[in-house]
Design a protein around this motif. Sequence first.
Motif, mmCIF file in Angstrom:
data_model
loop_
_atom_site.group_PDB
_atom_site.id
_atom_site.type_symbol
_atom_site.label_atom_id
_atom_site.label_comp_id
_atom_site.label_asym_id
_atom_site.label_seq_id
_atom_site.Cartn_x
_atom_site.Cartn_y
_atom_site.Cartn_z
ATOM 1 N N LEU A 208 40.291 27.170 37.898
ATOM 2 C CA LEU A 208 40.114 25.721 38.014
ATOM 3 C C LEU A 208 41.119 25.115 38.989
ATOM 4 O O LEU A 208 40.784 24.192 39.746
ATOM 5 C CB LEU A 208 40.254 25.061 36.643
ATOM 6 N N LYS A 209 42.339 25.646 39.005
ATOM 7 C CA LYS A 209 43.349 25.149 39.941
ATOM 8 C C LYS A 209 43.060 25.590 41.377
ATOM 9 O O LYS A 209 43.567 24.985 42.333
ATOM 10 C CB LYS A 209 44.733 25.644 39.514
ATOM 11 N N SER A 238 34.858 20.451 35.293
ATOM 12 C CA SER A 238 35.589 20.623 36.557
ATOM 13 C C SER A 238 34.655 20.964 37.708
ATOM 14 O O SER A 238 34.778 20.412 38.813
ATOM 15 C CB SER A 238 36.645 21.728 36.396
ATOM 16 N N TYR A 239 33.724 21.884 37.475
ATOM 17 C CA TYR A 239 32.763 22.220 38.533
ATOM 18 C C TYR A 239 31.905 21.008 38.895
ATOM 19 O O TYR A 239 31.658 20.730 40.077
ATOM 20 C CB TYR A 239 31.864 23.370 38.071
ATOM 21 N N ASN A 240 31.455 20.293 37.877
ATOM 22 C CA ASN A 240 30.601 19.119 38.128
ATOM 23 C C ASN A 240 31.357 18.023 38.870
ATOM 24 O O ASN A 240 30.826 17.401 39.800
ATOM 25 C CB ASN A 240 30.059 18.579 36.804
ATOM 26 N N ASP A 241 32.603 17.770 38.471
ATOM 27 C CA ASP A 241 33.400 16.715 39.096
ATOM 28 C C ASP A 241 33.653 16.987 40.577
ATOM 29 O O ASP A 241 33.717 16.057 41.396
ATOM 30 C CB ASP A 241 34.740 16.551 38.367
ATOM 31 N N LEU A 242 33.782 18.278 40.919
ATOM 32 C CA LEU A 242 34.062 18.643 42.316
ATOM 33 C C LEU A 242 32.781 18.892 43.110
ATOM 34 O O LEU A 242 32.829 19.139 44.322
ATOM 35 C CB LEU A 242 34.951 19.881 42.367
ATOM 36 N N SER A 324 42.929 31.671 46.609
ATOM 37 C CA SER A 324 41.899 31.122 47.504
ATOM 38 C C SER A 324 41.895 31.844 48.854
ATOM 39 O O SER A 324 40.833 32.111 49.425
ATOM 40 C CB SER A 324 42.112 29.617 47.707
ATOM 41 N N GLN A 325 43.078 32.184 49.366
ATOM 42 C CA GLN A 325 43.151 32.918 50.635
ATOM 43 C C GLN A 325 42.509 34.297 50.521
ATOM 44 O O GLN A 325 41.807 34.747 51.438
ATOM 45 C CB GLN A 325 44.619 33.054 51.058
ATOM 46 N N THR A 326 42.735 34.949 49.390
ATOM 47 C CA THR A 326 42.156 36.285 49.178
ATOM 48 C C THR A 326 40.646 36.199 49.038
ATOM 49 O O THR A 326 39.906 37.032 49.580
ATOM 50 C CB THR A 326 42.783 36.949 47.943
ATOM 51 N N LEU A 327 40.182 35.185 48.323
ATOM 52 C CA LEU A 327 38.745 34.958 48.195
ATOM 53 C C LEU A 327 38.093 34.798 49.569
ATOM 54 O O LEU A 327 37.070 35.425 49.876
ATOM 55 C CB LEU A 327 38.479 33.703 47.366
#
Length: 369
Positions: A208-209, A238-242, A324-327
Motif C-alpha cells: 500500500l505504501k 486504497s486501490y480504489n482511492d488511487l 517500486s524500482q525493482t517492480l
Amino acid sequence: MKGGNILIPCGGTGGHLFPGIAVAEKLMEIGHNPLLILSEKEVDKEAIKNKNNIAWQSLPVMGWPGFFSKKIFSFSLKLFRGYKKCHSIFLTFNPDLILAFGGFISAIPLYLGLQQKLPLILHEANATVGLVTKLFSGFAQYVLLGMKECEINVSPSKKIFTGIPLRKEMVKSDRKEACRSLDLSPARKTLFIFGGSQGAHGLNQLVLKTLPFLLERKDQIQFVHLTGSKDYEECLRSYNDLGYKALVEPFSHRMATYYSSSDLVISRAGATTLTEICAFGLPSILIPYPYAANDHQKKNAVVLEKAKAAFVFEESKVSPEILSQTLKRVLDDRQLSQEMGRRAQVMFEPNSTDKIVEIVERCLFKRRK
C-alpha cells in the motif's frame, strides 16, 4: 494392492495442508483411504471446504509457545485434549501408515504411530528442518525433502528428494483467457500479491505504501491482491482511492487462474508458495515472513535468489521506493522477466505427488509381507 488407511497430518498452514490434499487425492484415485488431520485454525477450514470428497478430522492443538510463555497452560490443556482425540481417531480409523507434512499438528499422530510401530514417512518442505521433523526423523522409514538444499542428519538411504506436491487444479491456463475470466485486461501487466496463510499484514502495508510510487503507470498495470480478512477493507479502499484497476479478495480458491494471469508475483516465501511460482514459471519478488520458525522463509527465498529466479528483500529493510524500482525493472526488462521465469520453472519437480505415493505403497507392501 489392497487399499491402506493412510493418516496424513498436514494442517496449521496452507503450506502443510495443500501438499497433503494433493497426495490424498492421488491416494484415493488408486484405491487407498486417506484421512487428513488438520488444526482448528480458520485457514484449514477455508482451504478444505471445497474438498468434500476428502475425509478429515481436526485436533485442538497449538504450536509450542516456549517454556516461559504465558500460553504454556493453554498449550498443555490443548495437548491433553488433542492426545485424547487423536487416540480416539486411531481406534476408529486404524491407520496402516502415517504420512506427516510437518508442523505442530504432526507431533501427536507421529508419537501414537511410533507407539503402535506403524511406518512413518515425514515430508519436510522447507530449506531448513522443522522441529517435528528433527524429533521424529530418526524413527521414520523415509524423510522426503521438498528442497534439495535441505540438510538433515539421517541415513542417505532414508532421505529422498521428492519436491512438493501441488493440488491437481494448479494447472496453467492461457494468460489472455485467465485475465478475461477475472475481468482484467490482457494488455496490462498483472501484479499478483499475497501473503499466504500467515503474515500477510506486513506485506500488505508495504504494498500500500508502494502504490503512490507507481501512479505514472496506472494505465499500464493491474493488481490481483489476496489480503487476508483483516486488511481486506483497507486494501480495497486504497486501490480504489488511487484509481488502480485491481481485484482484491481476502482469500480465494482460484489460485491457478491468478497465477496464469500474472506477469510478476510479490509474496512471502513459504515452500509451497515457491513451488507454485516455479510451476507457473513466473518471476517473483519475495519478502519472507520475518517471524517464521527458524527463519525458514528467508532460507527458502535464498534458494530462488541464488538461482536468479527471484529478488529477495527483508521486510524491515526494504522501502517502498526500492520495491517500486525493482517492480519497474522486472516489468520493463522483458528479457530479465523471461529469464527469471525460466529459471524458476527449471526448479519445479512435476512428479512430486507420484513419487510420494510410490513411497507410501512401498512402505505398505513391506509392512504386509
